[in-house]
Design an enzyme around this catalytic site. Sequence first.
Site, short mmCIF file in Angstrom:
data_model
loop_
_atom_site.label_atom_id
_atom_site.label_comp_id
_atom_site.label_asym_id
_atom_site.label_seq_id
_atom_site.Cartn_x
_atom_site.Cartn_y
_atom_site.Cartn_z
CE LYS A 114 -4.20 -2.04 1.98
NZ LYS A 114 -3.77 -3.01 3.06
CG ASN A 157 6.15 -9.32 6.24
OD1 ASN A 157 6.07 -8.87 5.10
ND2 ASN A 157 6.14 -8.52 7.39
CD GLU A 170 9.18 -6.50 6.17
OE1 GLU A 170 9.01 -5.93 5.15
OE2 GLU A 170 8.85 -6.05 7.25
CB ILE A 191 9.52 -12.57 -5.12
CG1 ILE A 191 9.40 -13.33 -3.75
CG2 ILE A 191 9.78 -13.61 -6.09
CD1 ILE A 191 8.49 -14.69 -3.72
CE1 TYR A 211 0.09 -11.65 3.67
CE2 TYR A 211 -1.58 -11.09 2.10
CZ TYR A 211 -0.65 -10.68 2.93
OH TYR A 211 -0.37 -9.50 3.06
CE LYS A 268 20.86 3.45 3.72
NZ LYS A 268 21.94 3.98 2.51
CG PHE A 294 15.41 6.10 4.10
CD1 PHE A 294 16.36 6.26 3.29
CD2 PHE A 294 15.23 4.76 4.41
CE1 PHE A 294 17.32 5.40 2.63
CE2 PHE A 294 16.07 4.00 4.26
CZ PHE A 294 17.11 4.14 3.35
C1 LIG Z 1 15.02 -4.46 -0.27
C2 LIG Z 1 14.53 -3.85 1.01
C3 LIG Z 1 15.17 -2.73 1.63
C4 LIG Z 1 14.58 -2.15 2.89
N1 LIG Z 1 15.27 -1.24 3.42
C5 LIG Z 1 14.65 -0.63 4.62
C6 LIG Z 1 15.55 0.30 5.29
O1 LIG Z 1 16.74 0.58 5.03
N2 LIG Z 1 14.78 1.02 6.34
C7 LIG Z 1 13.73 0.52 6.77
O2 LIG Z 1 13.02 1.01 7.72
N3 LIG Z 1 12.90 -0.24 6.00
C8 LIG Z 1 13.45 -0.98 4.97
N4 LIG Z 1 12.69 -1.97 4.34
C9 LIG Z 1 11.76 -2.42 5.22
C10 LIG Z 1 10.29 -1.71 4.54
O3 LIG Z 1 9.94 -0.48 5.44
C11 LIG Z 1 9.31 -2.76 4.90
O4 LIG Z 1 9.08 -3.84 3.70
C12 LIG Z 1 7.80 -2.21 4.83
O5 LIG Z 1 7.79 -1.66 6.16
C13 LIG Z 1 6.80 -3.24 4.68
O6 LIG Z 1 6.31 -3.85 5.94
P1 LIG Z 1 5.24 -4.74 5.95
O7 LIG Z 1 5.37 -6.01 5.39
O8 LIG Z 1 5.07 -4.89 7.59
O9 LIG Z 1 3.68 -4.28 5.49
C14 LIG Z 1 13.25 -2.62 3.37
C15 LIG Z 1 12.51 -3.56 2.66
C16 LIG Z 1 13.12 -4.35 1.26
C17 LIG Z 1 12.25 -5.14 0.61
N1 LIG Z 2 6.54 -10.00 -5.74
C1 LIG Z 2 6.00 -10.19 -4.31
N2 LIG Z 2 6.99 -10.20 -3.45
C2 LIG Z 2 6.34 -10.66 -2.00
N3 LIG Z 2 5.13 -10.67 -1.65
C3 LIG Z 2 4.09 -10.48 -2.71
C4 LIG Z 2 4.55 -10.37 -4.13
N4 LIG Z 2 3.28 -10.32 -4.78
C5 LIG Z 2 2.37 -10.39 -4.25
N5 LIG Z 2 2.77 -10.88 -2.83
C6 LIG Z 2 1.85 -10.80 -1.65
O1 LIG Z 2 1.83 -9.58 -0.95
C7 LIG Z 2 1.79 -9.93 0.46
C8 LIG Z 2 2.77 -8.71 0.89
O2 LIG Z 2 2.45 -7.52 0.98
P1 LIG Z 2 2.38 -6.30 2.22
O3 LIG Z 2 2.01 -5.11 1.57
O4 LIG Z 2 4.02 -6.45 2.52
O5 LIG Z 2 1.69 -6.93 3.31
P2 LIG Z 2 2.10 -7.77 4.79
O6 LIG Z 2 2.59 -6.66 5.47
O7 LIG Z 2 0.88 -8.42 5.11
O8 LIG Z 2 3.52 -8.36 4.75
C9 LIG Z 2 2.84 -11.26 0.46
O9 LIG Z 2 2.44 -11.78 1.62
C10 LIG Z 2 2.16 -12.02 -0.77
O10 LIG Z 2 1.24 -12.64 -0.39
MG LIG Z 3 5.22 -7.58 3.88
#
Ligand SMILES: Cc1cc2nc3c(=O)[nH]c(=O)nc-3n(C[C@H](O)[C@H](O)[C@H](O)COP(=O)(O)O)c2cc1C
Ligand SMILES: Nc1ncnc2c1ncn2[C@@H]1O[C@H](COP(=O)(O)OP(=O)(O)O)[C@@H](O)[C@H]1O
Ligand SMILES: [Mg+2]
Length: 155
Positions: free
Chosen positions: A21, A29, A79, A82, A91, A107, A109
Amino acid sequence: MRHLPYFCRGQVVRGFGRGSKQLGIPTANFPEQVVDNLPADVSTGIYYGWASVGSGDVHKMVVSIGWNPYYKNTKKSMETHIIHTFKEDFYGEILNVAIVGYLRPEKNFDSLESLISAIQGDIEEAKKRLDLPEHLKFKEDNFFQVPKNKILNGH
Ligand SMILES: Cc1cc2nc3c(=O)[nH]c(=O)nc-3n(C[C@H](O)[C@H](O)[C@H](O)COP(=O)(O)O)c2cc1C
Ligand SMILES: Nc1ncnc2c1ncn2[C@@H]1O[C@H](COP(=O)(O)OP(=O)(O)O)[C@@H](O)[C@H]1O
Ligand SMILES: [Mg+2]
């Protein structure tokens, strides 16, 4: 830093729903238990490698391990984004990951835009590095040759 690669699998659980979002970058995750079982010498930070969902194709990935300083999470998370477009969410399915290299520490930001562009930079860097023969070979690793029944009907 631990000697990579590091292989692990676990069920995909719900996070805070920020990945798709707010960032436009979904992250699958892992449950707390998988994160707690990470060896102590796998430090927090951003890594790259290979991932598959269930017995599906193996794709490039980036993975973030830590507390997401931008969001100040209180629980450590792991997390995986892909680098592939999926038709739907997965999920509850088993995610298999092979971490093969380290990119940078986590880091904070000063804006959401800077976080997003850092992650996009990580994705581009990971795509390049994973084409190197030393990393490409893990795509074919036996770890990903999981029989369908074993992972679908579980444990
Ligand atoms: C390749 C990658 C790099 C990231 N780097 C950071 C970072 O430097 N600092 C940070 O606070 N979060 C970082 N994140 C995490 C994102 O903040 C996190 O994926 C996001 O909060 C989504 O969380 P959710 O799965 O709980 O929705 C990174 C995520 C990815 C996939
Ligand atoms: N390319 C992708 N990489 C990772 N997750 C993906 C991808 N495409 C769809 N998803 C789906 O999106 C979900 C993650 O979305 P995200 O907004 O990070 O929600 P959450 O906070 O529940 O992890 C994954 O659990 C998976 O079901
Ligand atoms: Mg996630």
